[in-house]
Scaffold this active site. Structure first.
Site, PDB file in Angstrom:
ATOM      1  N   ARG A   1       0.815  -1.229   0.000  1.00  0.00           N
ATOM      2  CA  ARG A   1       0.000   0.000   0.000  1.00  0.00           C
ATOM      3  C   ARG A   1       0.843   1.271   0.000  1.00  0.00           C
ATOM      4  O   ARG A   1       0.419   2.300   0.535  1.00  0.00           O
ATOM      5  CB  ARG A   1      -0.973   0.023   1.177  1.00  0.00           C
ATOM      6  CG  ARG A   1      -2.061  -1.030   1.121  1.00  0.00           C
ATOM      7  CD  ARG A   1      -3.088  -0.673   0.044  1.00  0.00           C
ATOM      8  NE  ARG A   1      -4.205  -1.595   0.043  1.00  0.00           N
ATOM      9  CZ  ARG A   1      -5.390  -1.325   0.583  1.00  0.00           C
ATOM     10  NH1 ARG A   1      -5.619  -0.185   1.157  1.00  0.00           N
ATOM     11  NH2 ARG A   1      -6.347  -2.218   0.527  1.00  0.00           N
TER      12      ARG A   1
ATOM     13  N   ARG B   1      -2.923   6.771   0.145  1.00  0.00           N
ATOM     14  CA  ARG B   1      -3.274   7.984   0.887  1.00  0.00           C
ATOM     15  C   ARG B   1      -2.184   8.537   1.786  1.00  0.00           C
ATOM     16  O   ARG B   1      -2.290   9.670   2.241  1.00  0.00           O
ATOM     17  CB  ARG B   1      -4.541   7.727   1.704  1.00  0.00           C
ATOM     18  CG  ARG B   1      -5.770   7.713   0.831  1.00  0.00           C
ATOM     19  CD  ARG B   1      -6.939   7.103   1.548  1.00  0.00           C
ATOM     20  NE  ARG B   1      -6.651   5.727   1.894  1.00  0.00           N
ATOM     21  CZ  ARG B   1      -7.506   4.912   2.498  1.00  0.00           C
ATOM     22  NH1 ARG B   1      -8.679   5.349   2.844  1.00  0.00           N
ATOM     23  NH2 ARG B   1      -7.182   3.666   2.760  1.00  0.00           N
TER      24      ARG B   1
ATOM     25  N   ARG C   1      -6.016  12.100  -6.595  1.00  0.00           N
ATOM     26  CA  ARG C   1      -7.279  11.446  -6.258  1.00  0.00           C
ATOM     27  C   ARG C   1      -8.414  12.458  -6.097  1.00  0.00           C
ATOM     28  O   ARG C   1      -9.537  12.210  -6.525  1.00  0.00           O
ATOM     29  CB  ARG C   1      -7.013  10.677  -4.965  1.00  0.00           C
ATOM     30  CG  ARG C   1      -8.128  10.090  -4.231  1.00  0.00           C
ATOM     31  CD  ARG C   1      -8.521   8.753  -4.785  1.00  0.00           C
ATOM     32  NE  ARG C   1      -9.494   8.180  -3.892  1.00  0.00           N
ATOM     33  CZ  ARG C   1     -10.692   8.705  -3.677  1.00  0.00           C
ATOM     34  NH1 ARG C   1     -11.070   9.761  -4.326  1.00  0.00           N
ATOM     35  NH2 ARG C   1     -11.524   8.130  -2.833  1.00  0.00           N
TER      36      ARG C   1
ATOM     37  N   ASP D   1      -6.522  -2.601  -7.714  1.00  0.00           N
ATOM     38  CA  ASP D   1      -7.121  -3.191  -6.520  1.00  0.00           C
ATOM     39  C   ASP D   1      -7.432  -4.648  -6.805  1.00  0.00           C
ATOM     40  O   ASP D   1      -7.661  -5.021  -7.959  1.00  0.00           O
ATOM     41  CB  ASP D   1      -8.396  -2.444  -6.116  1.00  0.00           C
ATOM     42  CG  ASP D   1      -8.708  -2.687  -4.641  1.00  0.00           C
ATOM     43  OD1 ASP D   1      -8.249  -1.915  -3.804  1.00  0.00           O
ATOM     44  OD2 ASP D   1      -9.372  -3.696  -4.347  1.00  0.00           O
TER      45      ASP D   1
ATOM     46  N   TYR E   1     -15.241 -11.386  -0.481  1.00  0.00           N
ATOM     47  CA  TYR E   1     -15.897 -10.110  -0.815  1.00  0.00           C
ATOM     48  C   TYR E   1     -17.155 -10.316  -1.663  1.00  0.00           C
ATOM     49  O   TYR E   1     -18.170  -9.632  -1.479  1.00  0.00           O
ATOM     50  CB  TYR E   1     -14.922  -9.175  -1.545  1.00  0.00           C
ATOM     51  CG  TYR E   1     -13.957  -8.493  -0.595  1.00  0.00           C
ATOM     52  CD1 TYR E   1     -14.384  -7.472   0.245  1.00  0.00           C
ATOM     53  CD2 TYR E   1     -12.624  -8.877  -0.529  1.00  0.00           C
ATOM     54  CE1 TYR E   1     -13.512  -6.854   1.125  1.00  0.00           C
ATOM     55  CE2 TYR E   1     -11.740  -8.263   0.350  1.00  0.00           C
ATOM     56  CZ  TYR E   1     -12.189  -7.254   1.172  1.00  0.00           C
ATOM     57  OH  TYR E   1     -11.341  -6.639   2.043  1.00  0.00           O
TER      58      TYR E   1
END
Ligand code: CP3
Length: 349
Positions: free
Chosen positions: A26, A30, A39, A76, A153
């Site tokens: 990651r 962010r 973004r 992703d 998921y």
């Protein structure tokens, strides 16, 4: 073209390295203000994932800013269910939501085995653009979710503490679970092969929800499909990262892959014994270390490097870096790995 920095690839293959390579799960995201700026100019996360030029830009940001030894393609794991016909929405501060879950045979019939060139071309294009822009500075990591995590998921429809619907299906309708795992695995294999063709130098398989399964269920519903994926990807090294699956480390020693990722719940010496000498280990610092002082980061990072030893190790966190981490602390972790290796290397020569 020959990579200028191929430490990651050599470490994965068990070849000699001057120092331990380092990157962070990651790392593109962010934590970087530069990422947030890109973004914020868009409608959302999916637009970034689906726009190859922008995905390439944020893939390269951590190489420039954090000085890591690898780039990981910005995408992703949830693009695979999307390509199979199970679309997701990424809700700010909440995570992914799937409006339509897969809970019965009728739901399954609406899905397809995806063709990566048709349904995931934007990822392949992002890889090609990134490779060109990287100009062989560092390797590019491609990735996908492991079939069990993707099933979790698709069945649950969102993140969950228990994944009780997904785990429940393994008891109530194991046949349906296997059918879905079959379709996910077939999609994932051709998707990862296409990533390698597009230029990915190493593949990582993320089994983020491995740790919620019993060992018996892990051996029935997760391992065989991961094993198939490893067998199918043969031109580049493969890393299997199964979060929480300390019970499966001995099983992993038999996989046809080069590297096993460890999280911070796993003891390094025990993991080495269980995985054996013929695989590289990746990890495994607690991401929360990066909330502490620079001194403490240096101290703990060196301790970790000593425990792993200089060979067959790729330094990383035990899971993705948390979004509220100060990038300066990440740089401290990266630089500590780099300087430690250099000092040890110089002492030897
Ligand atoms: O830098 C990199 O590692 C590359 C990019 C990457 C992302 N997701 C971008 C992302 C990678 C490798 C992933 C993998 C991923 N995605 C996993 C496996 C690794 C893990 O963390 O266990 C999982 C389980 C997902 C699913 C997912 N994606 C969730 C649960 C969430 C929401 C939680 C969160 O972190 O926000 C995402 C969103 C996501 N994927 C973001 C990023 C940068 C944040 C969303 C945003 O920027 O708006």
């Amino acid at each position: 073209m020959q990579l200028k920095n191929d430490l990651l690839i050599r470490a994965a293959k068990g070849e000699a390295v001057e120092r331990t390579p380092v990157w962070l799960m990651r790392q593109a995201g962010r934590i970087l203000p530069e990422y947030r700026a890109v973004r914020e100019s868009l409608s959302g996360f999916k637009e970034l994932v689906e726009t190859p030029e922008l995905a390439a830009e944020v893939t390269i940001q951590p190489v420039d800013i954090l000085d890591v030894d690898a780039a990981i393609i910005f995408s992703d794991i949830l693009v695979v269910p999307e390509a199979m016909g199970c679309t997701y929405e990424m809700i700010e501060k909440r995570g992914p939501i799937f409006p339509n879950t897969v809970r019965n045979e009728q739901d399954l019939r609406k899905l397809r085995v995806a063709d990566p060139h048709e349904h995931l071309h934007y990822v392949l294009d992002a890889i090609k653009i990134t490779k060109k822009a990287l100009n062989s500075r560092v390797p590019l990591i491609g990735f996908a979710g492991a079939p069990w995590t993707i099933l979790a998921y698709m069945v649950e429809g969102s993140g969950s503490k228990t994944f009780s619907h997904a785990r429940g299906m393994l008891y109530t309708n194991p046949k349906l679970a296997h059918q879905l795992l079959r379709m996910i695995t077939d999609t994932t294999i051709s998707y990862l092969q296409a990533q390698v063709e597009a230029g990915a130098n190493l593949i990582q398989v993320f089994d983020s929800w491995a740790g919620i399964l019993s060992p018996a269920h892990y051996r029935e519903f997760a391992l065989p499909y991961i094993s198939e994926i490893c067998n199918a990807i043969r031109n580049v090294p493969v890393t299997v990262f199964a979060k929480g699956a300390f019970f499966a480390l001995e099983d992993f020693s038999k996989l046809n892959c080069e590297t096993i990722g460890l999280d911070w719940n796993m003891e390094i010496d025990k993991a080495r014994q269980q995985v054996g000498p013929n695989k590289t280990l990746q990890g495994n610092m607690d991401p929360c270390l990066l909330y502490s002082s620079f001194d403490s980061i240096q101290h703990e990072t060196i301790k970790m490097l000593k425990e792993f030893g200089p060979h067959r190790h790729i330094a990383n966190l035990g899971h993705g870096v948390y979004p509220d981490t100060d990038p300066e602390k990440v740089k401290c972790f990266v630089q500590t790995v780099k300087e430690y290796g250099t000092v040890v290397g110089e002492a030897k020569s």
